[in-house]
Design a protein around this motif. Structure first.
Motif, mmCIF file in Angstrom:
data_model
loop_
_atom_site.group_PDB
_atom_site.id
_atom_site.type_symbol
_atom_site.label_atom_id
_atom_site.label_comp_id
_atom_site.label_asym_id
_atom_site.label_seq_id
_atom_site.Cartn_x
_atom_site.Cartn_y
_atom_site.Cartn_z
ATOM 1 N N PRO A 35 0.803 -1.235 0.000
ATOM 2 C CA PRO A 35 0.000 0.000 0.000
ATOM 3 C C PRO A 35 0.835 1.284 0.000
ATOM 4 O O PRO A 35 0.275 2.370 -0.150
ATOM 5 N N VAL A 36 2.153 1.160 0.150
ATOM 6 C CA VAL A 36 2.985 2.361 0.327
ATOM 7 C C VAL A 36 2.865 3.351 -0.823
ATOM 8 O O VAL A 36 2.603 4.540 -0.599
ATOM 9 N N PRO A 37 3.038 2.956 -2.093
ATOM 10 C CA PRO A 37 2.972 3.951 -3.173
ATOM 11 C C PRO A 37 1.651 4.706 -3.231
ATOM 12 O O PRO A 37 1.637 5.928 -3.425
ATOM 13 N N GLU A 38 0.542 4.000 -3.059
ATOM 14 C CA GLU A 38 -0.760 4.667 -3.132
ATOM 15 C C GLU A 38 -0.939 5.659 -1.993
ATOM 16 O O GLU A 38 -1.470 6.764 -2.196
ATOM 17 N N LEU A 39 -0.519 5.287 -0.788
ATOM 18 C CA LEU A 39 -0.651 6.195 0.350
ATOM 19 C C LEU A 39 0.211 7.435 0.167
ATOM 20 O O LEU A 39 -0.231 8.561 0.426
ATOM 21 N N VAL A 40 1.447 7.240 -0.276
ATOM 22 C CA VAL A 40 2.338 8.373 -0.480
ATOM 23 C C VAL A 40 1.818 9.281 -1.587
ATOM 24 O O VAL A 40 1.858 10.514 -1.480
ATOM 25 N N LYS A 41 1.316 8.690 -2.662
ATOM 26 C CA LYS A 41 0.767 9.482 -3.760
ATOM 27 C C LYS A 41 -0.415 10.313 -3.306
ATOM 28 O O LYS A 41 -0.614 11.448 -3.772
ATOM 29 N N ALA A 42 -1.201 9.788 -2.362
ATOM 30 C CA ALA A 42 -2.344 10.525 -1.828
ATOM 31 C C ALA A 42 -1.947 11.526 -0.750
ATOM 32 O O ALA A 42 -2.793 12.255 -0.234
ATOM 33 N N GLY A 43 -0.650 11.557 -0.402
ATOM 34 C CA GLY A 43 -0.171 12.516 0.586
ATOM 35 C C GLY A 43 -0.355 12.091 2.019
ATOM 36 O O GLY A 43 -0.296 12.919 2.938
ATOM 37 N N HIS A 44 -0.550 10.782 2.253
ATOM 38 C CA HIS A 44 -0.770 10.283 3.613
ATOM 39 C C HIS A 44 0.448 9.495 4.096
ATOM 40 O O HIS A 44 1.142 8.853 3.299
ATOM 41 N N PRO A 45 0.709 9.500 5.406
ATOM 42 C CA PRO A 45 1.822 8.699 5.929
ATOM 43 C C PRO A 45 1.591 7.215 5.673
ATOM 44 O O PRO A 45 0.493 6.704 5.895
ATOM 45 N N ALA A 46 2.614 6.543 5.173
ATOM 46 C CA ALA A 46 2.559 5.101 4.994
ATOM 47 C C ALA A 46 3.322 4.446 6.137
ATOM 48 O O ALA A 46 3.828 5.118 7.029
ATOM 49 N N ILE A 47 3.427 3.133 6.102
ATOM 50 C CA ILE A 47 3.926 2.399 7.254
ATOM 51 C C ILE A 47 5.346 2.794 7.659
ATOM 52 O O ILE A 47 5.666 2.876 8.837
ATOM 53 N N PHE A 48 6.213 3.103 6.675
ATOM 54 C CA PHE A 48 7.579 3.524 7.000
ATOM 55 C C PHE A 48 8.024 4.709 6.150
ATOM 56 O O PHE A 48 9.206 5.037 6.105
ATOM 57 N N VAL A 49 7.088 5.347 5.470
ATOM 58 C CA VAL A 49 7.371 6.503 4.622
ATOM 59 C C VAL A 49 6.434 7.633 4.994
ATOM 60 O O VAL A 49 5.212 7.447 5.046
ATOM 61 N N HIS A 50 7.002 8.815 5.263
ATOM 62 C CA HIS A 50 6.174 9.972 5.597
ATOM 63 C C HIS A 50 6.341 11.026 4.506
ATOM 64 O O HIS A 50 7.444 11.524 4.284
ATOM 65 N N PRO A 51 5.246 11.386 3.803
ATOM 66 C CA PRO A 51 5.371 12.309 2.675
ATOM 67 C C PRO A 51 5.750 13.726 3.080
ATOM 68 O O PRO A 51 6.169 14.511 2.219
ATOM 69 N N LYS A 52 5.652 14.055 4.363
ATOM 70 C CA LYS A 52 5.984 15.409 4.805
ATOM 71 C C LYS A 52 7.446 15.560 5.203
ATOM 72 O O LYS A 52 7.865 16.648 5.580
ATOM 73 N N LEU A 53 8.218 14.481 5.110
ATOM 74 C CA LEU A 53 9.651 14.606 5.336
ATOM 75 C C LEU A 53 10.250 15.333 4.144
ATOM 76 O O LEU A 53 10.127 14.896 3.003
#
Length: 316
Positions: free
Chosen positions: A102-120
């Motif tokens: 689910p990581v790519p979809e969450l990041v693309k939507a601008g939401h924090p994923a399990i180990f990736v935070h788009p606001k970093l």
């Protein structure tokens, strides 16, 4: 029975309490000392400190079975037998679906994923963002990624490259032959080691308290998930996992709500303090996190990482 070290070598030699965290424990960080952990028995001969323990993801090294997290996980499809974790059983890949895909979809939507935070804030090449931008995980883009020399790039690019590698491997690894699988797991091991060794020394400067926390927690979570992926593949191939003891010693910040905060204000509010400087870091080892869960404190406030670790370790 040999008793394993629960402290770094410096704290063990000084007979001082060791607050375990990576890349240095609290005492070594305060004194500017080199900090080395290992999992040797207390009666093992001492070695000269200065290098971190070399991680091994080679699934052929299975002479000492470790704890198999997939044997106890109950957050699963009803069609999967919870009592079975034999070689080739699909239990092992449930964690891939839950944690990595689910990581790519969450990041693309601008939401924090399990180990990736788009606001970093990433001011260099972001390999995971490139993956998301193209909208698909292609084998050719994966082949280009693994040509990267991780020791020659900024630390944040190292982080995003390893994060992208995890997503790629979660997508492709089950469909490649054993020779390629071993090759890619060795790359994963090497890249994780580079991040583990260099994160503290190359900590980005002039960051806000929130950005510094996001970077540190992103590094910690990425390293844990890297181990998780390797152990998942080991359990699929052999029915058990190696490296569990080291994984259980790895630290992270278990305070619910911090990772899912999408602004510095929400991040501060999640801890009930007044300023970002007061938030700090409160790290706990995976082992202590899991054994301290008594069934009444399972409110992870939407943080899938905390929930997955709890389910993987305790089976509930």
């Amino acid at each position: 029975m040999a008793i394993l070290r629960k402290a770094c070598r410096n704290c063990t030699a000084s007979k001082r309490k060791c607050v375990v965290q990576l890349p240095k424990c609290t005492r070594c960080a305060q004194r500017g000392l080199e900090c080395t952990y290992d999992l040797e028995p207390l009666n093992a001969p001492a070695v000269h400190p200065g290098t971190l323990p070399k991680m091994s993801f080679n699934p052929s090294v299975c002479d000492t079975p470790g704890y198999c997290m997939m044997k106890t996980i109950r957050f699963r499809s009803p069609s999967i037998d919870p009592a079975i974790c034999g070689p080739g059983h699909p239990d092992s890949f449930e964690v891939l679906r839950l944690g990595y895909k689910p990581v790519p979809e969450l990041v693309k939507a601008g939401h924090p994923a399990i180990f990736v935070h788009p606001k970093l804030q990433i001011h260099c090449h972001n390999h995971l963002a490139a993956l998301v931008e193209f909208g698909s995980v292609s084998y050719e883009s994966f082949r280009r990624l693994i040509q990267l020399d991780l020791r020659a790039v900024p630390i944040k690019e190292t982080l995003t490259a390893l994060q992208a590698l995890l997503v790629y491997l979660a997508t492709f690894i089950s469909s490649v032959n054993e020779v390629e699988k071993k090759k890619y797991l060795n790359i994963l091991s090497d890249w994780t080691q580079v991040l583990l060794e260099s994160a503290q020394a190359n900590m980005p400067q002039d960051q806000s308290s929130w950005q510094a926390w996001l970077f540190g927690e992103s590094v910690r979570r990425t390293i844990i998930m890297s181990y998780g992926l390797a152990m998942t593949l080991s359990s699929f191939n052999y029915g058990y996992c190696t490296g569990w003891l080291f994984l259980e010693s790895l630290p992270f910040d278990r305070r619910a709500g911090l990772w899912t905060a999408e602004s510095p204000q929400a991040w501060i509010a999640a801890t009930g303090v007044r300023t970002g400087e007061e938030v700090g870091e409160r790290l706990i080892s995976y082992h202590k996190f899991a054994v301290n869960l008594d069934g009444s404190n399972f409110d992870f406030r939407g943080d899938t990482f905390l929930a997955l670790l709890a389910f993987s370790h305790n089976g509930r």
